[in-house]
Design an enzyme around this catalytic site. Structure first.
Site, mmCIF file in Angstrom:
data_model
loop_
_atom_site.group_PDB
_atom_site.id
_atom_site.type_symbol
_atom_site.label_atom_id
_atom_site.label_comp_id
_atom_site.label_asym_id
_atom_site.label_seq_id
_atom_site.Cartn_x
_atom_site.Cartn_y
_atom_site.Cartn_z
ATOM 1 N N ARG A 72 20.943 69.252 40.220
ATOM 2 C CA ARG A 72 21.249 70.026 38.753
ATOM 3 C C ARG A 72 20.570 69.446 37.704
ATOM 4 N NH1 ARG A 72 27.446 70.109 40.655
ATOM 5 N NH2 ARG A 72 27.451 71.783 42.105
ATOM 6 N N THR A 105 34.167 73.183 45.104
ATOM 7 C CA THR A 105 34.452 72.391 45.837
ATOM 8 C C THR A 105 35.969 71.849 45.620
ATOM 9 O OG1 THR A 105 32.088 71.424 46.008
ATOM 10 C CG2 THR A 105 33.622 69.963 46.772
ATOM 11 N N GLY A 127 29.835 78.450 44.243
ATOM 12 C CA GLY A 127 29.894 77.158 44.859
ATOM 13 C C GLY A 127 31.239 76.115 44.237
ATOM 14 N N GLY A 183 36.932 75.108 40.792
ATOM 15 C CA GLY A 183 37.472 75.199 42.064
ATOM 16 C C GLY A 183 38.711 74.072 42.159
ATOM 17 N N LYS A 184 38.443 72.926 41.786
ATOM 18 C CA LYS A 184 39.620 72.124 41.632
ATOM 19 C C LYS A 184 40.802 72.602 40.766
ATOM 20 C CE LYS A 184 41.206 67.657 40.089
ATOM 21 N NZ LYS A 184 40.972 66.250 39.566
ATOM 22 N N ARG A 228 24.125 103.424 41.934
ATOM 23 C CA ARG A 228 25.040 104.347 42.679
ATOM 24 C C ARG A 228 24.581 104.791 44.006
ATOM 25 N NH1 ARG A 228 24.579 105.646 37.619
ATOM 26 N NH2 ARG A 228 23.276 107.619 37.855
ATOM 27 N N ASP A 250 29.709 75.417 37.754
ATOM 28 C CA ASP A 250 29.744 74.021 38.311
ATOM 29 C C ASP A 250 30.593 72.845 37.358
ATOM 30 O OD1 ASP A 250 27.942 74.576 40.460
ATOM 31 O OD2 ASP A 250 26.156 74.300 38.989
ATOM 32 N N GLN A 277 30.726 80.883 38.404
ATOM 33 C CA GLN A 277 29.706 80.711 37.547
ATOM 34 C C GLN A 277 30.264 80.164 36.210
ATOM 35 O OE1 GLN A 277 29.063 84.097 39.459
ATOM 36 N NE2 GLN A 277 28.297 82.646 40.813
ATOM 37 N N THR A 320 25.891 75.350 46.633
ATOM 38 C CA THR A 320 25.215 76.616 47.335
ATOM 39 C C THR A 320 23.975 76.171 47.594
ATOM 40 O OG1 THR A 320 26.570 78.059 46.342
ATOM 41 C CG2 THR A 320 24.889 78.920 47.244
ATOM 42 N N ASN A 369 27.033 83.433 45.806
ATOM 43 C CA ASN A 369 26.298 82.514 45.012
ATOM 44 C C ASN A 369 27.003 81.494 44.593
ATOM 45 O OD1 ASN A 369 27.331 84.546 43.417
ATOM 46 N ND2 ASN A 369 25.747 84.544 42.095
#
Length: 422
Positions: free
Chosen positions: A302, A43, A41, A18-19, A141, A14, A221, A297, A39
């Site tokens: 947080r 933004t 996220g 993404g940005k 496997r 977090d 992550q 997600t 899992n």
């Protein structure tokens, strides 16, 4: 930016990857995710529209960019179809999407197993998306790669072998497995949509790198959640550090030209696990509400705390950061005082590197240092010299502590709220 860059979260996730990936993708030909699943996220705000991406690489929002889900990711096919359809509805699916033929599939069984585990006494606060059980099946496997599954079909050997293993696992865990009819319906719900996107992603990436194209490899992550180097067992199930970029794409380590770490101007964490600088006061409420610190997600609030330079120095070394992007500097506006952690007190000693175990880290007490100067109007600056004194001092203190240049300062959610110091 040229060559191949890896984007790595330097904290517990977090951080704003993404940005930053979206910003760097403006000059990229290819953006590839190399680990994790839905899992994650990320933004990204484009214009007045906020896009929440969980599996699709952030570069998909740029025209003429090929977005790749590498072999190190795990694919929940139903979730991926939903995400594709959401982007299409927003007219935001700009580039080509490639799904690695050899990426492993998240089956409905995996989600059930994950949820059951999180209801037990050994819960660690996962997103319950089935990611950990999928990686466990992969390593055992008996799981299925998405290309093999599509080619084999619902009645083929690939499906049968995977279901036998998953049904044994469910029985051992006391979890009711989905019926074979339910699995057929599940398979039929996504096959025709995803089949055209499945390709030899490693070959595509190697061709791009050897053809002097610009690649951005996007991590999910954060480094402190790495399966090996994170706060085990309170970690994710994949390699979130820079080494995972090679194994998760098929690119050789020598193809990587730079490693860009992403860190917030404070720290946040979702789920359980040690957190030396965690706050539980009015400052925490400020960081949560101003920083919108709720999981993309899960929607969970947080946990938040002061910037931890001890762990940041460690993740810079483990990943070999060549530069750092410091995000959410604007969130510190309005605080009377901003602090950073410069060392830990543990077992009567002052330490400047994290202890190797989560149980030891849980006992560490932070040594805090105040950052001089105001952060007022940090979100209004368009250049580093326009940042208020506190923000400039924070950036310089980070550089001093980790011996890595802070080349990017993010002071807002939009693309335009990005200060390039190079």
């Amino acid at each position: 930016m040229t060559g191949t860059s890896v984007i790595i979260g330097a904290q517990y996730g977090d951080e704003g990857k993404g940005k930053i990936t979206d910003v760097l993708a403006a000059d990229a030909d290819v953006v590839a995710r190399f680990q994790g699943g839905n899992n994650a996220g990320h933004t990204v705000v484009v214009g007045n529209t906020e896009h929440s991406l969980h599996l699709v690489p952030s570069g998909i929002l740029r025209e003429d960019v090929t977005a790749v889900l590498g072999n190190g990711t795990v694919i929940d096919p139903v979730a991926l179809v939903e995400e594709i359809e959401g982007l299409q509805a927003d007219d935001a699916l700009s580039g080509e999407l490639v799904v690695a033929d050899n990426a492993h599939v998240v089956f409905p069984h995996h989600r059930e197993l994950d949820a059951a585990h999180e209801e037990g006494e050994d819960a660690i606060g996962t997103t319950k998306r089935g990611i950990g059980p999928t990686y466990a099946s992969k390593m055992s496997r008996f799981n299925a790669r998405i290309g093999d599954l599509v080619r084999s079909g619902p009645d083929g050997g690939t499906m049968e072998r995977a279901l036998r293993g998953l049904e044994r696992r469910c029985k051992a865990e006391g979890v009711e497995a989905p019926s074979r009819d339910e699995i057929r319906e599940w398979f039929d719900s996504w096959r025709d949509t995803l089949a055209p996107h499945i390709d030899n992603a490693s070959a595509r990436l190697l061709d791009a790198a050897e053809g002097d194209q610009t690649l951005v490899l996007e991590g999910a992550q954060g480094s402190l959640l790495d399966i090996d180097h994170g706060t085990y067992p309170f970690v994710t199930s994949s390699s979130t550090t820079a080494g995972g970029a090679a194994t998760g794409t098929g690119l050789p380590p020598t193809a990587i030209d730079e490693v860009v770490g992403i860190a917030k101007a404070y720290v946040s964490r979702v789920g359980d696990g040690p957190f030396p600088t965690e706050l539980d006061d009015e400052v925490a409420d400020h960081l949560v509400e101003v920083g919108n610190e709720y999981g993309t997600t899960t929607g969970r609030r947080r946990r938040v705390g002061w910037l931890d330079l001890v762990s940041l120095r460690w993740t810079a070394r483990v990943n070999g950061f060549t530069s750092l992007a410091l995000t959410n500097v604007d969130v510190l506006e309005g605080l009377d005082e901003v602090k950073v952690c410069t060392a830990y007190e543990l077992d009567g000693e002052r330490r400047t590197r994290p202890p190797p175990s989560a149980s030891q880290l849980a006992e560490a007490q932070p040594v805090l240092e105040a950052i001089e100067g105001t952060f007022a109007d940090a979100g209004e600056a368009d250049a580093f010299r326009e940042l208020p004194p506190g923000a400039q001092n924070l950036v310089e203190r980070v550089e001093e502590a980790i011996d890595v240049p802070v080349d990017i300062v993010s002071n807002g959610p939009h693309r335009r709220d990005t200060i390039d110091r190079t």
